[in-house]
Design a protein around this motif. Structure first.
Motif, PDB file in Angstrom:
ATOM      1  N   GLN A 195     -20.651 -26.772 -15.710  1.00 27.90           N
ATOM      2  CA  GLN A 195     -21.749 -26.986 -14.855  1.00 27.90           C
ATOM      3  C   GLN A 195     -21.425 -26.812 -13.271  1.00 27.90           C
ATOM      4  OE1 GLN A 195     -25.242 -26.738 -15.904  1.00 27.90           O
ATOM      5  NE2 GLN A 195     -25.623 -25.874 -13.734  1.00 27.90           N
ATOM      6  N   ASP A 196     -20.583 -27.432 -12.903  1.00 28.93           N
ATOM      7  CA  ASP A 196     -19.860 -27.227 -11.693  1.00 28.93           C
ATOM      8  C   ASP A 196     -19.477 -25.905 -11.143  1.00 28.93           C
ATOM      9  OD1 ASP A 196     -20.424 -30.052 -11.252  1.00 28.93           O
ATOM     10  OD2 ASP A 196     -18.373 -30.724 -11.722  1.00 28.93           O
ATOM     11  N   LEU A 197     -18.793 -25.495 -12.271  1.00 33.19           N
ATOM     12  CA  LEU A 197     -18.155 -24.041 -12.137  1.00 33.19           C
ATOM     13  C   LEU A 197     -19.237 -22.929 -12.073  1.00 33.19           C
ATOM     14  CD1 LEU A 197     -14.978 -24.018 -14.428  1.00 33.19           C
ATOM     15  CD2 LEU A 197     -15.032 -24.758 -12.056  1.00 33.19           C
ATOM     16  N   TYR A 198     -20.275 -23.182 -12.905  1.00 38.13           N
ATOM     17  CA  TYR A 198     -21.374 -22.156 -12.984  1.00 38.13           C
ATOM     18  C   TYR A 198     -22.221 -22.216 -11.650  1.00 38.13           C
ATOM     19  CZ  TYR A 198     -25.932 -20.172 -13.853  1.00 38.13           C
ATOM     20  OH  TYR A 198     -27.039 -19.494 -13.943  1.00 38.13           O
ATOM     21  N   ASP A 199     -22.177 -23.569 -11.183  1.00 36.40           N
ATOM     22  CA  ASP A 199     -23.092 -23.776  -9.787  1.00 36.40           C
ATOM     23  C   ASP A 199     -22.249 -23.095  -8.442  1.00 36.40           C
ATOM     24  OD1 ASP A 199     -24.867 -25.164 -10.948  1.00 36.40           O
ATOM     25  OD2 ASP A 199     -24.115 -27.187 -10.318  1.00 36.40           O
ATOM     26  N   GLU A 200     -20.895 -23.269  -8.610  1.00 41.01           N
ATOM     27  CA  GLU A 200     -20.016 -22.749  -7.405  1.00 41.01           C
ATOM     28  C   GLU A 200     -20.213 -21.358  -7.690  1.00 41.01           C
ATOM     29  OE1 GLU A 200     -18.572 -24.310  -5.205  1.00 41.01           O
ATOM     30  OE2 GLU A 200     -17.233 -22.927  -4.470  1.00 41.01           O
ATOM     31  N   LEU A 201     -20.050 -20.538  -8.901  1.00 43.94           N
ATOM     32  CA  LEU A 201     -20.468 -19.156  -8.853  1.00 43.94           C
ATOM     33  C   LEU A 201     -21.627 -18.632  -8.506  1.00 43.94           C
ATOM     34  CD1 LEU A 201     -18.899 -16.876 -11.612  1.00 43.94           C
ATOM     35  CD2 LEU A 201     -21.590 -16.606 -11.230  1.00 43.94           C
ATOM     36  N   VAL A 202     -22.716 -19.546  -8.661  1.00 46.40           N
ATOM     37  CA  VAL A 202     -24.033 -18.774  -8.219  1.00 46.40           C
ATOM     38  C   VAL A 202     -24.145 -19.052  -6.719  1.00 46.40           C
ATOM     39  CG1 VAL A 202     -26.332 -19.720  -8.311  1.00 46.40           C
ATOM     40  CG2 VAL A 202     -25.310 -19.556 -10.506  1.00 46.40           C
ATOM     41  N   LYS A 203     -23.573 -20.368  -6.091  1.00 53.53           N
ATOM     42  CA  LYS A 203     -23.459 -20.329  -4.644  1.00 53.53           C
ATOM     43  C   LYS A 203     -22.746 -19.186  -4.038  1.00 53.53           C
ATOM     44  CE  LYS A 203     -21.407 -23.638  -2.808  1.00 53.53           C
ATOM     45  NZ  LYS A 203     -20.945 -25.448  -2.404  1.00 53.53           N
ATOM     46  N   LYS A 230       0.940  -1.147  -0.128  1.00 55.45           N
ATOM     47  CA  LYS A 230       0.028   0.060   0.074  1.00 55.45           C
ATOM     48  C   LYS A 230       0.873   1.258  -0.045  1.00 55.45           C
ATOM     49  CE  LYS A 230      -3.865  -1.231   2.744  1.00 55.45           C
ATOM     50  NZ  LYS A 230      -4.579  -0.802   3.831  1.00 55.45           N
ATOM     51  N   ALA A 231       1.871   1.225   0.907  1.00 56.61           N
ATOM     52  CA  ALA A 231       2.877   2.248   0.844  1.00 56.61           C
ATOM     53  C   ALA A 231       3.484   2.721  -0.544  1.00 56.61           C
ATOM     54  CB  ALA A 231       3.765   2.339   2.119  1.00 56.61           C
ATOM     55  N   ALA A 232       3.671   1.474  -1.177  1.00 55.82           N
ATOM     56  CA  ALA A 232       4.339   1.622  -2.417  1.00 55.82           C
ATOM     57  C   ALA A 232       3.437   2.240  -3.386  1.00 55.82           C
ATOM     58  CB  ALA A 232       4.872   0.346  -3.118  1.00 55.82           C
ATOM     59  N   GLY A 233       2.181   2.617  -3.119  1.00 50.77           N
ATOM     60  CA  GLY A 233       1.322   3.260  -4.161  1.00 50.77           C
ATOM     61  C   GLY A 233       0.434   2.304  -4.746  1.00 50.77           C
ATOM     62  N   TYR A 234       0.300   0.980  -4.443  1.00 45.89           N
ATOM     63  CA  TYR A 234      -0.548   0.119  -4.928  1.00 45.89           C
ATOM     64  C   TYR A 234      -1.953  -0.057  -4.143  1.00 45.89           C
ATOM     65  CZ  TYR A 234       3.489  -1.628  -7.751  1.00 45.89           C
ATOM     66  OH  TYR A 234       4.491  -1.683  -8.489  1.00 45.89           O
ATOM     67  N   ARG A 235      -2.996  -0.364  -5.235  1.00 46.14           N
ATOM     68  CA  ARG A 235      -4.157  -0.772  -4.539  1.00 46.14           C
ATOM     69  C   ARG A 235      -4.393  -2.323  -5.019  1.00 46.14           C
ATOM     70  NH1 ARG A 235      -8.311   1.307  -7.930  1.00 46.14           N
ATOM     71  NH2 ARG A 235      -6.875   1.594  -9.452  1.00 46.14           N
ATOM     72  N   PHE A 236      -4.820  -2.980  -3.785  1.00 42.55           N
ATOM     73  CA  PHE A 236      -5.154  -4.453  -4.352  1.00 42.55           C
ATOM     74  C   PHE A 236      -6.157  -4.898  -4.061  1.00 42.55           C
ATOM     75  CE2 PHE A 236      -4.284  -5.375   0.187  1.00 42.55           C
ATOM     76  CZ  PHE A 236      -3.278  -4.660   0.599  1.00 42.55           C
ATOM     77  N   PHE A 237      -6.979  -5.914  -4.677  1.00 43.76           N
ATOM     78  CA  PHE A 237      -8.219  -6.503  -4.282  1.00 43.76           C
ATOM     79  C   PHE A 237      -8.265  -7.845  -4.490  1.00 43.76           C
ATOM     80  CE2 PHE A 237      -9.073  -2.230  -6.056  1.00 43.76           C
ATOM     81  CZ  PHE A 237     -10.289  -1.787  -4.806  1.00 43.76           C
ATOM     82  N   ASP A 238      -8.697  -8.541  -3.301  1.00 46.16           N
ATOM     83  CA  ASP A 238      -8.954 -10.036  -3.288  1.00 46.16           C
ATOM     84  C   ASP A 238     -10.301 -10.148  -3.986  1.00 46.16           C
ATOM     85  OD1 ASP A 238      -6.487 -10.429  -2.182  1.00 46.16           O
ATOM     86  OD2 ASP A 238      -7.382  -9.874  -0.264  1.00 46.16           O
ATOM     87  N   TRP A 239     -11.114 -11.176  -3.478  1.00 49.69           N
ATOM     88  CA  TRP A 239     -12.271 -11.511  -4.211  1.00 49.69           C
ATOM     89  C   TRP A 239     -13.335 -11.888  -3.126  1.00 49.69           C
ATOM     90  CZ3 TRP A 239      -7.525 -13.802  -4.731  1.00 49.69           C
ATOM     91  CH2 TRP A 239      -7.616 -15.057  -4.064  1.00 49.69           C
ATOM     92  N   ASN A 240     -14.374 -12.077  -3.327  1.00 56.51           N
ATOM     93  CA  ASN A 240     -15.542 -12.549  -2.282  1.00 56.51           C
ATOM     94  C   ASN A 240     -16.609 -13.518  -3.006  1.00 56.51           C
ATOM     95  OD1 ASN A 240     -17.077 -10.695  -3.753  1.00 56.51           O
ATOM     96  ND2 ASN A 240     -17.596  -9.422  -1.829  1.00 56.51           N
ATOM     97  N   ALA A 241     -16.275 -14.047  -4.263  1.00 54.91           N
ATOM     98  CA  ALA A 241     -16.929 -14.909  -4.796  1.00 54.91           C
ATOM     99  C   ALA A 241     -15.879 -15.592  -5.886  1.00 54.91           C
ATOM    100  CB  ALA A 241     -18.209 -14.519  -5.668  1.00 54.91           C
ATOM    101  N   LEU A 242     -16.399 -16.885  -6.395  1.00 55.58           N
ATOM    102  CA  LEU A 242     -15.343 -17.462  -7.381  1.00 55.58           C
ATOM    103  C   LEU A 242     -16.178 -18.670  -8.153  1.00 55.58           C
ATOM    104  CD1 LEU A 242     -12.764 -19.645  -5.300  1.00 55.58           C
ATOM    105  CD2 LEU A 242     -14.988 -19.029  -4.515  1.00 55.58           C
ATOM    106  N   ASN A 243     -15.609 -19.116  -9.147  1.00 54.23           N
ATOM    107  CA  ASN A 243     -16.221 -20.159  -9.647  1.00 54.23           C
ATOM    108  C   ASN A 243     -15.370 -21.345  -9.438  1.00 54.23           C
ATOM    109  OD1 ASN A 243     -13.921 -19.979 -11.395  1.00 54.23           O
ATOM    110  ND2 ASN A 243     -14.912 -20.153 -13.298  1.00 54.23           N
ATOM    111  N   GLY A 244     -14.417 -21.380  -8.579  1.00 58.19           N
ATOM    112  CA  GLY A 244     -13.757 -22.522  -8.232  1.00 58.19           C
ATOM    113  C   GLY A 244     -12.898 -23.189  -9.441  1.00 58.19           C
ATOM    114  N   ASP A 245     -12.610 -22.422 -10.379  1.00 63.49           N
ATOM    115  CA  ASP A 245     -11.534 -22.989 -11.416  1.00 63.49           C
ATOM    116  C   ASP A 245     -10.171 -23.182 -11.069  1.00 63.49           C
ATOM    117  OD1 ASP A 245     -10.834 -20.420 -11.618  1.00 63.49           O
ATOM    118  OD2 ASP A 245     -11.282 -20.131 -13.777  1.00 63.49           O
ATOM    119  N   ALA A 246      -9.875 -23.011 -10.107  1.00 66.75           N
ATOM    120  CA  ALA A 246      -8.440 -23.212  -9.865  1.00 66.75           C
ATOM    121  C   ALA A 246      -8.512 -23.627  -8.290  1.00 66.75           C
ATOM    122  CB  ALA A 246      -7.728 -22.119  -9.579  1.00 66.75           C
TER     123      ALA A 246
END
Ligand SMILES: [Zn+2]
Length: 308
Positions: A248-256, A222-238
């Motif tokens: 379909q599994d990935l879609y279901d995970e994303l929806v959930k 942050k001090a180096a001037g960067y903004r960083f973002f994580d996530w609060n939803a995912l499709n589980g592809d990794a």
């Protein structure tokens, strides 16, 4: 004679009295008996159909009750473990950093990590078809290999952002200095392709900023001037076992995972990946975008989103 006449009158009077009292009394009894009979069987006689409906009604009404009781007891049993797996994908990832505080427009940010790849064009094509943009956290080494894909991302209206130069976490998470050096290199790579002036302060930590290997670097980054973002939803592809997951599994995970945040009124940052092996992410993307539109979300990039 008069006496005899009087006796006859008396007898007659008594007889009248007896017959006069008894019939009404007997009638009253009969009437009340009929009433009882009418109440019990009258409906049957006059409204046979009602009886057919009414009579069996109490029987099943009693029968389902014992069936309902076990249902009620069995319902909370599956309900109890179900919130756990629902929350589970959220727990390993980072807590959301942005919220729909004012209850106004709801935003969703599609993000694709680790590209560019052979799937980049297909993703961009879908985004264009749907009229939306996403944020691509590219790896510097891949960007140097596919500079045209990096330009194509920017040309589509999506945002190219920094996901380190090498993504070699064994090396870059050895120290904060090593990490800062790598993200600075990643930034330079993006600028060398897209030109000075391109937004260059947005980055994402490999495996998220709350990962124990790097969370202590957050302040320095942050001090180096960067903004960083994580996530609060995912499709589980990794996630672990991702290679076995269907589109379909990935879609279901994303929806959930989206639903968990949507119910809390939050803006949503969705983690997906743009790598050669993520064909199923491409396949599920159109439906995922439609689902998010259906929830009333506006699609945006993270370009102007402040860090919380
Ligand atoms: Zn990554």
């Amino acid at each position: 004679m008069m006496r005899t006449k009087a006796i006859w009158i008396l007898i007659l009077a008594m007889a009248l009295l007896l017959t006069g009292c008894t019939p009404p009394h007997a009638y009253a009894q009969a009437e009340s008996k009929r009433d009882v009979i009418v109440l019990e069987s009258g409906h049957g006689a006059e409204h046979g159909q009602e009886v057919v409906t009414l009579k069996p009604a109490p029987t099943p009404e009693i029968t389902p009750e014992p069936t309902l009781t076990p249902e009620v007891t069995s319902t909370p049993t599956p309900m109890t473990p179900s919130p756990a797996p629902e929350d589970a994908p959220i727990a390993p990832v980072n807590p959301p950093q942005i919220y729909d505080k004012d209850g106004g427009e709801k935003f969703v940010y599609l993000t694709f990590d680790d590209g560019p790849s052979k799937n980049t064009e297909a993703i961009l094509e879908i985004l264009t078809q749907k009229g939306v943009a996403a944020t691509f956290f590219v790896i510097g080494d891949n960007a140097e290999r596919y500079p045209d894909k990096v330009r194509a991302i920017a040309a589509q209206g999506s945002l190219v952002a920094n996901h380190t130069q090498t993504h070699k976490t064994d090396e870059i998470y050895k120290s904060e200095e090593a990490f800062l050096e790598d993200i600075n290199r990643g930034r330079e790579t993006i600028l060398s392709i897209l030109g000075e002036g391109y937004p260059d302060d947005l980055m994402r930590f490999p495996y998220g900023s709350t990962n124990r290997r790097c969370r202590e670097y957050r302040d320095g980054v942050k001090a180096a001037g960067y903004r960083f973002f994580d996530w609060n939803a995912l499709n589980g592809d990794a996630e672990s076992g991702a290679s076995k997951r269907s589109a379909q599994d990935l879609y279901d995970e994303l929806v959930k995972t989206v639903d968990v945040q949507a119910k809390k009124g939050r803006d949503i940052i969705i983690l997906m990946h743009d790598t050669n092996s993520k064909g199923n992410t491409v396949t599920m993307l159109p439906d995922a975008i439609d689902y998010l539109f259906g929830l009333g979300y506006t699609f945006a990039t993270l370009e102007n989103v402040p860090m919380v």
